[in-house]
Motif scaffolding. Structure first.
Motif, PDB file in Angstrom:
ATOM      1  N   UNK A  29      60.093  25.148  -5.879  1.00 30.63           N
ATOM      2  CA  UNK A  29      60.274  25.778  -4.554  1.00 30.63           C
ATOM      3  C   UNK A  29      59.944  24.742  -3.518  1.00 30.63           C
ATOM      4  N   UNK A  30      60.830  24.336  -2.932  1.00 35.57           N
ATOM      5  CA  UNK A  30      60.716  23.059  -1.650  1.00 35.57           C
ATOM      6  C   UNK A  30      59.860  23.794  -0.653  1.00 35.57           C
ATOM      7  N   UNK A  31      58.589  24.018  -0.641  1.00 39.59           N
ATOM      8  CA  UNK A  31      57.762  24.967   0.400  1.00 39.59           C
ATOM      9  C   UNK A  31      56.433  24.768   0.044  1.00 39.59           C
ATOM     10  N   UNK A  32      55.610  25.285   0.554  1.00 34.56           N
ATOM     11  CA  UNK A  32      53.920  25.340   0.391  1.00 34.56           C
ATOM     12  C   UNK A  32      53.544  26.755  -0.182  1.00 34.56           C
ATOM     13  N   UNK A  33      54.512  27.737   0.203  1.00 33.19           N
ATOM     14  CA  UNK A  33      54.052  28.971  -0.423  1.00 33.19           C
ATOM     15  C   UNK A  33      55.292  29.881  -0.787  1.00 33.19           C
ATOM     16  N   UNK A  49      63.067  31.125   0.193  1.00 28.36           N
ATOM     17  CA  UNK A  49      62.991  29.971  -0.888  1.00 28.36           C
ATOM     18  C   UNK A  49      63.141  30.592  -2.242  1.00 28.36           C
ATOM     19  N   UNK A  50      62.569  32.004  -2.512  1.00 27.97           N
ATOM     20  CA  UNK A  50      62.485  32.662  -3.805  1.00 27.97           C
ATOM     21  C   UNK A  50      63.931  32.896  -3.870  1.00 27.97           C
ATOM     22  N   UNK A  51      64.676  33.728  -2.999  1.00 33.69           N
ATOM     23  CA  UNK A  51      66.200  34.015  -3.147  1.00 33.69           C
ATOM     24  C   UNK A  51      67.055  32.904  -3.657  1.00 33.69           C
ATOM     25  N   UNK A  52      66.797  31.609  -3.159  1.00 36.92           N
ATOM     26  CA  UNK A  52      67.596  30.510  -3.656  1.00 36.92           C
ATOM     27  C   UNK A  52      67.250  30.311  -4.961  1.00 36.92           C
ATOM     28  N   UNK A  53      66.231  30.486  -5.656  1.00 38.03           N
ATOM     29  CA  UNK A  53      66.072  30.251  -7.034  1.00 38.03           C
ATOM     30  C   UNK A  53      66.512  31.216  -7.957  1.00 38.03           C
ATOM     31  N   UNK A  54      66.833  32.540  -7.507  1.00 38.07           N
ATOM     32  CA  UNK A  54      67.241  33.639  -8.372  1.00 38.07           C
ATOM     33  C   UNK A  54      68.621  33.157  -9.093  1.00 38.07           C
ATOM     34  N   UNK A  55      68.734  33.636 -10.491  1.00 36.52           N
ATOM     35  CA  UNK A  55      69.774  33.496 -11.193  1.00 36.52           C
ATOM     36  C   UNK A  55      71.035  34.576 -11.087  1.00 36.52           C
ATOM     37  N   UNK A  56      71.362  34.993  -9.713  1.00 36.37           N
ATOM     38  CA  UNK A  56      72.250  35.965  -9.459  1.00 36.37           C
ATOM     39  C   UNK A  56      72.444  35.845  -8.159  1.00 36.37           C
TER      40      UNK A  56
END
Length: 305
Positions: A172-176, A181-188
Protein backbone atom coordinates in the motif's frame (compact mmCIF):
# COMPACT_ATOMS: atom_id res chain seq x y z
CA UNK A 1 -12.66 -16.51 0.86
CA UNK A 2 -9.57 -18.58 0.14
CA UNK A 3 -8.34 -15.89 -2.23
CA UNK A 4 -8.51 -13.28 0.46
CA UNK A 5 -6.47 -15.41 2.87
CA UNK A 6 -3.54 -15.26 0.46
CA UNK A 7 -2.87 -11.80 1.93
CA UNK A 8 -2.56 -11.83 5.72
CA UNK A 9 -0.72 -8.52 6.01
CA UNK A 10 -0.08 -5.34 4.04
CA UNK A 11 3.20 -3.50 3.52
CA UNK A 12 2.88 0.25 4.12
CA UNK A 13 5.32 2.42 2.15
CA UNK A 14 4.66 5.41 4.42
CA UNK A 15 5.39 9.03 3.60
CA UNK A 16 8.99 8.75 2.45
CA UNK A 17 11.68 6.17 1.70
CA UNK A 18 14.50 8.48 2.82
CA UNK A 19 16.07 7.38 6.12
CA UNK A 20 16.84 10.97 7.12
CA UNK A 21 13.33 12.04 6.16
CA UNK A 22 11.86 9.23 8.26
CA UNK A 23 13.82 10.34 11.34
CA UNK A 24 12.71 13.96 10.90
CA UNK A 25 9.08 12.97 10.38
CA UNK A 26 9.23 10.66 13.41
CA UNK A 27 10.25 13.57 15.66
CA UNK A 28 7.69 15.96 14.09
CA UNK A 29 4.73 13.58 14.26
CA UNK A 30 5.60 12.39 17.76
CA UNK A 31 5.56 16.01 18.91
CA UNK A 32 2.28 16.67 17.07
CA UNK A 33 0.66 13.58 18.59
CA UNK A 34 1.69 14.56 22.13
CA UNK A 35 0.35 18.09 21.62
CA UNK A 36 -2.87 16.66 20.14
CA UNK A 37 -3.51 14.32 23.06
CA UNK A 38 -2.61 16.88 25.74
CA UNK A 39 -4.70 19.64 24.13
CA UNK A 40 -7.81 17.57 23.45
CA UNK A 41 -7.78 15.65 26.74
CA UNK A 42 -7.22 18.93 28.61
CA UNK A 43 -10.42 20.28 27.05
CA UNK A 44 -12.30 17.07 27.94
CA UNK A 45 -11.04 17.25 31.54
CA UNK A 46 -11.83 21.00 31.83
CA UNK A 47 -15.39 20.53 30.56
CA UNK A 48 -15.95 17.58 32.92
CA UNK A 49 -14.73 19.23 36.14
CA UNK A 50 -15.44 22.93 35.61
CA UNK A 51 -18.85 24.02 37.01
CA UNK A 52 -18.88 27.12 34.77
CA UNK A 53 -18.81 25.07 31.56
CA UNK A 54 -22.18 23.36 31.96
CA UNK A 55 -23.74 24.79 28.78
CA UNK A 56 -24.60 22.37 25.93
CA UNK A 57 -21.97 24.02 23.72
CA UNK A 58 -19.19 22.84 26.04
CA UNK A 59 -20.67 19.37 26.33
CA UNK A 60 -20.42 19.03 22.55
CA UNK A 61 -16.97 20.64 22.53
CA UNK A 62 -15.77 18.05 25.05
CA UNK A 63 -17.21 15.27 22.87
CA UNK A 64 -15.52 16.72 19.78
CA UNK A 65 -12.17 16.84 21.58
CA UNK A 66 -12.57 13.23 22.72
CA UNK A 67 -13.38 12.16 19.14
CA UNK A 68 -10.35 14.08 17.85
CA UNK A 69 -8.11 12.30 20.36
CA UNK A 70 -9.40 8.86 19.34
CA UNK A 71 -9.46 9.72 15.62
CA UNK A 72 -5.83 10.82 15.73
CA UNK A 73 -4.88 7.72 17.73
CA UNK A 74 -6.20 5.41 15.01
CA UNK A 75 -3.62 6.75 12.55
CA UNK A 76 -0.74 8.68 14.15
CA UNK A 77 0.83 6.07 16.51
CA UNK A 78 0.94 3.46 13.74
CA UNK A 79 2.43 6.00 11.35
CA UNK A 80 5.10 6.92 13.93
CA UNK A 81 5.99 3.25 14.51
CA UNK A 82 6.25 2.56 10.78
CA UNK A 83 8.67 5.47 10.34
CA UNK A 84 11.27 3.79 12.59
CA UNK A 85 10.45 0.14 11.89
CA UNK A 86 12.39 -2.15 9.60
CA UNK A 87 9.30 -4.27 8.94
CA UNK A 88 6.66 -1.78 7.81
CA UNK A 89 3.64 -4.08 7.83
CA UNK A 90 0.12 -4.15 9.23
CA UNK A 91 -1.95 -7.31 9.59
CA UNK A 92 -5.18 -7.73 7.65
CA UNK A 93 -7.27 -7.63 10.85
CA UNK A 94 -5.42 -4.56 12.18
CA UNK A 95 -5.94 -2.86 8.81
CA UNK A 96 -9.69 -3.53 8.94
CA UNK A 97 -9.80 -2.31 12.56
CA UNK A 98 -8.03 0.91 11.63
CA UNK A 99 -10.44 1.44 8.74
CA UNK A 100 -13.45 0.78 10.98
CA UNK A 101 -12.43 2.99 13.92
CA UNK A 102 -11.13 5.80 11.71
CA UNK A 103 -14.33 6.11 9.68
CA UNK A 104 -16.48 5.55 12.79
CA UNK A 105 -15.08 8.58 14.60
CA UNK A 106 -14.55 10.59 11.42
CA UNK A 107 -18.20 10.07 10.44
CA UNK A 108 -19.42 10.79 13.97
CA UNK A 109 -17.36 13.99 14.06
CA UNK A 110 -18.90 15.23 10.81
CA UNK A 111 -22.41 14.80 12.24
CA UNK A 112 -21.33 16.32 15.57
CA UNK A 113 -20.24 19.46 13.71
CA UNK A 114 -23.79 19.69 12.35
CA UNK A 115 -25.14 19.27 15.89
CA UNK A 116 -22.83 22.05 17.11
CA UNK A 117 -24.10 24.34 14.33
CA UNK A 118 -27.70 23.61 15.41
CA UNK A 119 -26.73 24.35 19.02
CA UNK A 120 -25.34 27.76 17.98
CA UNK A 121 -28.46 28.46 15.92
CA UNK A 122 -30.75 27.83 18.89
CA UNK A 123 -28.49 29.80 21.27
CA UNK A 124 -28.32 32.87 19.02
CA UNK A 125 -31.69 32.85 17.26
CA UNK A 126 -33.84 31.53 20.14
CA UNK A 127 -31.95 32.54 23.30
CA UNK A 128 -35.00 32.55 25.59
CA UNK A 129 -35.81 28.93 24.73
CA UNK A 130 -32.20 27.71 24.49
CA UNK A 131 -31.97 25.69 27.71
CA UNK A 132 -35.47 24.30 27.18
CA UNK A 133 -34.73 23.09 23.65
CA UNK A 134 -31.15 21.97 24.31
CA UNK A 135 -31.82 20.14 27.56
CA UNK A 136 -29.63 17.28 28.79
CA UNK A 137 -31.82 14.59 27.24
CA UNK A 138 -31.73 16.24 23.82
CA UNK A 139 -27.95 16.71 24.00
CA UNK A 140 -27.39 13.04 24.78
CA UNK A 141 -29.78 11.98 22.01
CA UNK A 142 -27.97 14.20 19.50
CA UNK A 143 -24.63 12.72 20.57
CA UNK A 144 -26.02 9.19 20.16
CA UNK A 145 -27.35 10.18 16.74
CA UNK A 146 -23.85 11.32 15.72
CA UNK A 147 -22.37 8.02 16.94
CA UNK A 148 -25.05 6.01 15.12
CA UNK A 149 -24.41 7.94 11.92
CA UNK A 150 -20.68 7.28 12.20
CA UNK A 151 -21.36 3.59 12.84
CA UNK A 152 -23.61 3.20 9.80
CA UNK A 153 -21.10 5.10 7.67
CA UNK A 154 -18.18 2.84 8.62
CA UNK A 155 -20.18 -0.43 8.49
CA UNK A 156 -20.98 0.22 4.82
CA UNK A 157 -17.26 0.54 4.07
CA UNK A 158 -16.28 -2.50 6.10
CA UNK A 159 -18.94 -4.76 4.56
CA UNK A 160 -17.65 -3.97 1.08
CA UNK A 161 -13.92 -4.20 1.82
CA UNK A 162 -13.77 -7.14 4.22
CA UNK A 163 -15.03 -9.67 1.68
CA UNK A 164 -12.92 -8.44 -1.24
CA UNK A 165 -10.36 -10.95 -2.58
CA UNK A 166 -6.80 -9.79 -1.87
CA UNK A 167 -4.54 -12.26 -3.66
CA UNK A 168 -1.49 -10.02 -4.16
CA UNK A 169 0.32 -7.66 -4.41
CA UNK A 170 0.01 -6.40 -0.83
CA UNK A 171 1.99 -3.13 -0.95
CA UNK A 172 0.00 0.00 0.00
CA UNK A 173 1.52 3.32 -1.07
CA UNK A 174 0.23 5.01 2.06
CA UNK A 175 0.86 5.20 5.82
CA UNK A 176 -2.50 3.69 6.79
CA UNK A 177 -5.50 1.73 5.59
CA UNK A 178 -8.17 3.63 3.68
CA UNK A 179 -10.72 2.76 1.05
CA UNK A 180 -9.08 3.82 -2.24
CA UNK A 181 -5.62 2.26 -1.53
CA UNK A 182 -7.31 -1.01 -0.51
CA UNK A 183 -9.61 -1.06 -3.54
CA UNK A 184 -6.53 -0.65 -5.73
CA UNK A 185 -5.12 -3.95 -4.39
CA UNK A 186 -8.30 -6.04 -4.72
CA UNK A 187 -8.23 -8.86 -7.29
CA UNK A 188 -11.61 -7.96 -8.73
CA UNK A 189 -13.46 -5.10 -10.38
CA UNK A 190 -14.10 -2.46 -7.67
CA UNK A 191 -15.70 0.24 -9.83
CA UNK A 192 -19.15 -0.07 -8.23
CA UNK A 193 -17.67 -0.15 -4.72
CA UNK A 194 -15.66 2.94 -5.63
CA UNK A 195 -18.89 4.73 -6.52
CA UNK A 196 -20.34 3.83 -3.10
CA UNK A 197 -17.26 5.47 -1.54
CA UNK A 198 -17.91 8.61 -3.58
CA UNK A 199 -21.52 8.59 -2.33
CA UNK A 200 -20.83 7.56 1.27
CA UNK A 201 -17.87 9.93 1.74
CA UNK A 202 -17.77 12.53 -0.99
CA UNK A 203 -21.45 13.31 -1.52
CA UNK A 204 -22.17 13.25 2.22
CA UNK A 205 -19.27 15.65 2.88
CA UNK A 206 -20.44 18.07 0.18
CA UNK A 207 -24.08 18.06 1.34
CA UNK A 208 -23.18 18.55 5.01
CA UNK A 209 -20.57 21.21 4.16
CA UNK A 210 -23.15 23.20 2.18
CA UNK A 211 -25.77 22.80 4.92
CA UNK A 212 -23.29 23.97 7.55
CA UNK A 213 -22.41 27.09 5.60
CA UNK A 214 -26.08 27.87 4.99
CA UNK A 215 -26.82 27.44 8.71
CA UNK A 216 -23.92 29.68 9.72
CA UNK A 217 -25.07 32.19 7.12
CA UNK A 218 -28.49 32.27 8.78
CA UNK A 219 -26.85 32.64 12.19
CA UNK A 220 -24.61 35.50 11.07
CA UNK A 221 -27.56 37.23 9.41
CA UNK A 222 -29.47 37.13 12.72
CA UNK A 223 -26.61 38.83 14.62
CA UNK A 224 -27.97 42.26 13.68
CA UNK A 225 -30.63 41.76 16.37
CA UNK A 226 -28.02 41.34 19.13
CA UNK A 227 -26.15 43.90 21.20
CA UNK A 228 -22.57 44.74 20.30
CA UNK A 229 -21.21 42.53 23.09
CA UNK A 230 -23.51 39.65 22.14
CA UNK A 231 -22.57 40.07 18.49
CA UNK A 232 -18.86 39.92 19.33
CA UNK A 233 -19.25 36.74 21.42
CA UNK A 234 -21.38 35.07 18.76
CA UNK A 235 -18.90 35.98 16.01
CA UNK A 236 -16.03 34.60 18.07
CA UNK A 237 -17.79 31.29 18.70
CA UNK A 238 -19.09 30.89 15.15
CA UNK A 239 -15.71 31.87 13.75
CA UNK A 240 -14.10 28.99 15.65
CA UNK A 241 -16.74 26.54 14.38
CA UNK A 242 -16.44 27.71 10.77
CA UNK A 243 -12.62 27.42 10.91
CA UNK A 244 -12.86 23.81 12.13
CA UNK A 245 -15.45 22.97 9.47
CA UNK A 246 -13.24 24.33 6.67
CA UNK A 247 -10.10 22.57 7.95
CA UNK A 248 -11.90 19.23 8.18
CA UNK A 249 -14.16 19.27 5.13
CA UNK A 250 -12.02 20.79 2.35
CA UNK A 251 -9.39 17.99 2.32
CA UNK A 252 -12.12 15.33 2.67
CA UNK A 253 -14.07 16.74 -0.26
CA UNK A 254 -10.95 16.83 -2.44
CA UNK A 255 -10.14 13.24 -1.44
CA UNK A 256 -13.52 11.66 -2.08
CA UNK A 257 -15.46 13.87 -4.54
CA UNK A 258 -13.75 12.48 -7.64
CA UNK A 259 -13.64 9.23 -9.62
CA UNK A 260 -12.24 6.38 -7.48
CA UNK A 261 -8.46 6.67 -7.70
CA UNK A 262 -5.31 7.33 -5.71
CA UNK A 263 -3.16 10.43 -6.24
CA UNK A 264 0.28 11.36 -4.82
CA UNK A 265 -1.26 14.30 -2.93
CA UNK A 266 -3.65 11.99 -1.06
CA UNK A 267 -1.08 11.17 1.62
CA UNK A 268 -0.49 14.86 2.39
CA UNK A 269 -4.24 15.54 2.56
CA UNK A 270 -4.77 12.56 4.85
CA UNK A 271 -2.02 13.84 7.15
CA UNK A 272 -3.76 17.19 7.27
CA UNK A 273 -7.22 16.03 8.36
CA UNK A 274 -6.16 13.05 10.50
CA UNK A 275 -3.05 14.49 12.19
CA UNK A 276 -2.87 18.29 11.83
CA UNK A 277 -6.55 19.24 12.24
CA UNK A 278 -7.05 17.31 15.54
CA UNK A 279 -4.00 19.18 16.88
CA UNK A 280 -5.28 22.60 15.78
CA UNK A 281 -8.85 22.22 17.10
CA UNK A 282 -7.98 22.74 20.80
CA UNK A 283 -6.07 25.93 19.95
CA UNK A 284 -8.89 27.21 17.73
CA UNK A 285 -11.53 26.69 20.43
CA UNK A 286 -9.53 27.80 23.49
CA UNK A 287 -7.76 30.85 22.05
CA UNK A 288 -11.06 32.34 20.84
CA UNK A 289 -13.15 31.37 23.87
CA UNK A 290 -12.83 33.52 26.98
CA UNK A 291 -14.90 31.21 29.18
CA UNK A 292 -12.77 28.18 28.30
CA UNK A 293 -9.52 30.07 28.98
CA UNK A 294 -10.91 31.39 32.27
CA UNK A 295 -12.01 27.89 33.37
CA UNK A 296 -8.57 26.48 32.55
CA UNK A 297 -6.85 29.24 34.53
CA UNK A 298 -9.09 28.63 37.55
CA UNK A 299 -8.43 24.89 37.46
CA UNK A 300 -4.69 25.47 37.11
CA UNK A 301 -4.71 27.96 40.03
CA UNK A 302 -6.75 25.58 42.18
CA UNK A 303 -4.37 22.71 41.40
CA UNK A 304 -1.29 24.78 42.36
CA UNK A 305 -2.88 25.70 45.70
Amino acid sequence: MAQRNNVTEFVLLGLTQSLQGQIILFVVFLFIYIVTMVGNLLIVWTVMVSPTLDAPMYFFLGCLSFMDAVYSTTVTPNMIVILISVKKTISFQACMSQLFVGHLFGGAEIILLVVMAYDRYVAICKPLHYLTIMNQRVCILLLLLACLGGFLHTVVHLLFVYNLPFCGPNVIDHFGCDMYPLLKLACTDTYVIGLTVVANDGAVCVVIFVLLFISYGVILHSLKNLSQEGRHRALSTCGSHITVVVLFFIPCIFMYVRPPSTLPIDKSLTVFYTVITPMLNPFIYTLRNGEMKSAMRKLWTRKRK
